[in-house]
Each structure stands twice: as C-alpha cells, then as structure tokens.
Motif scaffolding. Structure first.
Motif, mmCIF file in Angstrom:
data_model
loop_
_atom_site.group_PDB
_atom_site.id
_atom_site.type_symbol
_atom_site.label_atom_id
_atom_site.label_comp_id
_atom_site.label_asym_id
_atom_site.label_seq_id
_atom_site.Cartn_x
_atom_site.Cartn_y
_atom_site.Cartn_z
ATOM 1 N N GLY A 1 1.139 9.013 -5.915
ATOM 2 C CA GLY A 1 1.451 10.404 -5.601
ATOM 3 C C GLY A 1 2.398 11.008 -6.634
ATOM 4 O O GLY A 1 2.235 12.166 -7.065
ATOM 5 N N LYS A 2 3.378 10.241 -7.031
ATOM 6 C CA LYS A 2 4.319 10.722 -8.050
ATOM 7 C C LYS A 2 3.607 10.941 -9.389
ATOM 8 O O LYS A 2 3.854 11.936 -10.074
ATOM 9 C CB LYS A 2 5.457 9.708 -8.262
ATOM 10 C CG LYS A 2 6.536 9.775 -7.264
ATOM 11 C CD LYS A 2 7.280 11.050 -7.478
ATOM 12 C CE LYS A 2 8.653 10.963 -6.869
ATOM 13 N NZ LYS A 2 9.375 12.194 -7.023
ATOM 14 N N SER B 1 0.834 -1.206 0.000
ATOM 15 C CA SER B 1 0.000 0.000 0.000
ATOM 16 C C SER B 1 0.867 1.253 0.000
ATOM 17 O O SER B 1 0.565 2.242 -0.690
ATOM 18 C CB SER B 1 -0.922 0.024 1.215
ATOM 19 O OG SER B 1 -1.843 -1.032 1.145
ATOM 20 N N ALA B 2 1.942 1.228 0.787
ATOM 21 C CA ALA B 2 2.833 2.379 0.836
ATOM 22 C C ALA B 2 3.487 2.607 -0.529
ATOM 23 O O ALA B 2 3.616 3.751 -1.006
ATOM 24 C CB ALA B 2 3.897 2.182 1.912
ATOM 25 N N LEU B 3 3.934 1.507 -1.137
ATOM 26 C CA LEU B 3 4.573 1.610 -2.454
ATOM 27 C C LEU B 3 3.572 2.136 -3.499
ATOM 28 O O LEU B 3 3.898 3.028 -4.290
ATOM 29 C CB LEU B 3 5.132 0.248 -2.874
ATOM 30 C CG LEU B 3 5.891 0.221 -4.189
ATOM 31 C CD1 LEU B 3 7.118 1.110 -4.141
ATOM 32 C CD2 LEU B 3 6.289 -1.203 -4.533
ATOM 33 N N GLY C 1 0.888 3.939 -2.913
ATOM 34 C CA GLY C 1 0.590 5.326 -2.566
ATOM 35 C C GLY C 1 1.696 6.260 -3.054
ATOM 36 O O GLY C 1 1.427 7.354 -3.572
ATOM 37 N N TYR C 2 2.931 5.805 -2.860
ATOM 38 C CA TYR C 2 4.064 6.616 -3.319
ATOM 39 C C TYR C 2 4.033 6.789 -4.845
ATOM 40 O O TYR C 2 4.174 7.902 -5.363
ATOM 41 C CB TYR C 2 5.370 5.940 -2.873
ATOM 42 C CG TYR C 2 6.617 6.626 -3.403
ATOM 43 C CD1 TYR C 2 7.062 7.810 -2.851
ATOM 44 C CD2 TYR C 2 7.322 6.095 -4.475
ATOM 45 C CE1 TYR C 2 8.187 8.450 -3.334
ATOM 46 C CE2 TYR C 2 8.453 6.722 -4.976
ATOM 47 C CZ TYR C 2 8.890 7.901 -4.403
ATOM 48 O OH TYR C 2 10.004 8.517 -4.879
ATOM 49 N N LEU C 3 3.833 5.676 -5.549
ATOM 50 C CA LEU C 3 3.799 5.740 -7.021
ATOM 51 C C LEU C 3 2.604 6.568 -7.522
ATOM 52 O O LEU C 3 2.736 7.366 -8.463
ATOM 53 C CB LEU C 3 3.745 4.328 -7.615
ATOM 54 C CG LEU C 3 5.015 3.489 -7.433
ATOM 55 C CD1 LEU C 3 4.781 2.080 -7.953
ATOM 56 C CD2 LEU C 3 6.188 4.133 -8.147
#
Length: 187
Positions: free
Chosen positions: A23-24, A15-17, A19-21
């Motif tokens: 967001g980018k 989920s963090a990965l 979310g990061y992608l």
C-alpha cells in the motif's frame, strides 16, 4: 503445545505487513503521478503565457513596421520637397572672373580641367548640364558617357571632374584654380 494457532497467526502478520508495504509503495507511485500532472499543468500554463506574449510582441512588431513605413514615406516626401526648395549656392561671376582671368558663365562645364566644348555637349546630352549634377555624378558615370562617345573620348580621365565641379558649384574658385594648376591634361 498446539502449533495450529501459530501458523495462521504468523501468516496473517506476514500478510498484513506485506499489504502495508505494498500500500505504501503504490501510494508513493500515485503521489509521483500527481506531482507529474501538477508539473505538466504548470508547464502548460507557462507555455500558454509565452504563446500569448509572443502574439502580443508580434503585433507590436507589425505596428512598429507600419509606423516605420509611414515615417519613411513622410521622410522621402520631405526630402523631395526639401530638394525642390533647397537654396542653391549663389554664383559669383565677378569672383570667378577675377580668379580665372576670363569671364565664367554659370554652370559652364568647360571650366572643369579636361572638359572641352564637345565633351560638354556629350554631358549635356546625357542630362548632366550643371556643376551640381556633375558633382553628384560618379566617375564611372562620367566614363560611361565618354565611352559612349567613341574611341577618341575613352582616353580622357574624368577621375577629378566631379570634385572640380563640386568646387565650382560651391564657388571655391581659388581652390579650384590651384588644383587645376596642379593637374596635367585633365587628369
């Protein structure tokens, strides 16, 4: 081993990965949107500059047209004044009489090969009463005057009359006499 701890940990990392992608990805779209807005703003500014420049140039064109009209008006006035005071070429009756062997009156249209007393009268009635006016007349104008006189005058050919009148006006009597000697029957 207890797998219960690993599943939430793996789901959290995934989920963090994600979310990061995500967001980018969204931040990149925002940057593109900002760049487009900046380019639109620059193009709008450039367009406004060209509109202003066009208005300035149109104002200059209008001013130049007004100046040109004023110059043309002055020029036509000056031409009219110059024509009114233009020196005429002096008539040398003695030289004309020497060349033609007879007395020649100033602006006598009969000195033109092909013009007799009746045709001279027709031309004078039409306002062509000087060598200068005949020199300035076109062959078509001369033919129209002849045509207006009836069938008996249509046979005359005024093709050289304006040039002969120009020579008479300029006092070029030798050239006129030589040319008339070459002409046949007013042609």
């Amino acid at each position: 081993m207890n797998w219960c701890f690993f599943i939430p940990l793996i789901v959290g990392l995934i989920s963090a990965l994600l979310g990061y992608l995500l967001g980018k990805l969204l931040a990149g779209q925002n940057n593109n949107h900002d760049e487009c807005n900046q380019r639109i703003s620059l193009l709008t500014n450039e367009r406004d500059k060209f509109v202003s420049l066009n208005a300035d140039l149109q104002a200059q064109i209008d001013k130049l047209k007004a100046d040109l009209d004023a110059c043309n008006s002055k020029l036509s006035t000056n031409i009219s004044m110059a024509a009114a005071v233009a020196p005429s070429i002096p008539f040398n009756a003695a030289l004309a009489a020497t060349v033609f062997g007879k007395k020649v009156a100033e602006d006598d249209l009969k000195i033109i090969e092909g013009i007799g007393p009746v045709i001279e009268g027709m031309f004078k009635d039409a306002g062509i009463d000087t060598w200068k006016k005949l020199a300035d007349a076109s062959v078509e104008e001369c033919q129209t005057i002849l045509n207006n006189g009836g069938d008996r005058f249509r046979v005359h050919n005024p093709g050289t009359w304006p040039q002969q009148a120009q020579l008479a006006y300029e006092g070029k009597w030798e050239s006129l006499k030589k040319w008339q000697d070459e002409l046949d029957g007013g042609k």
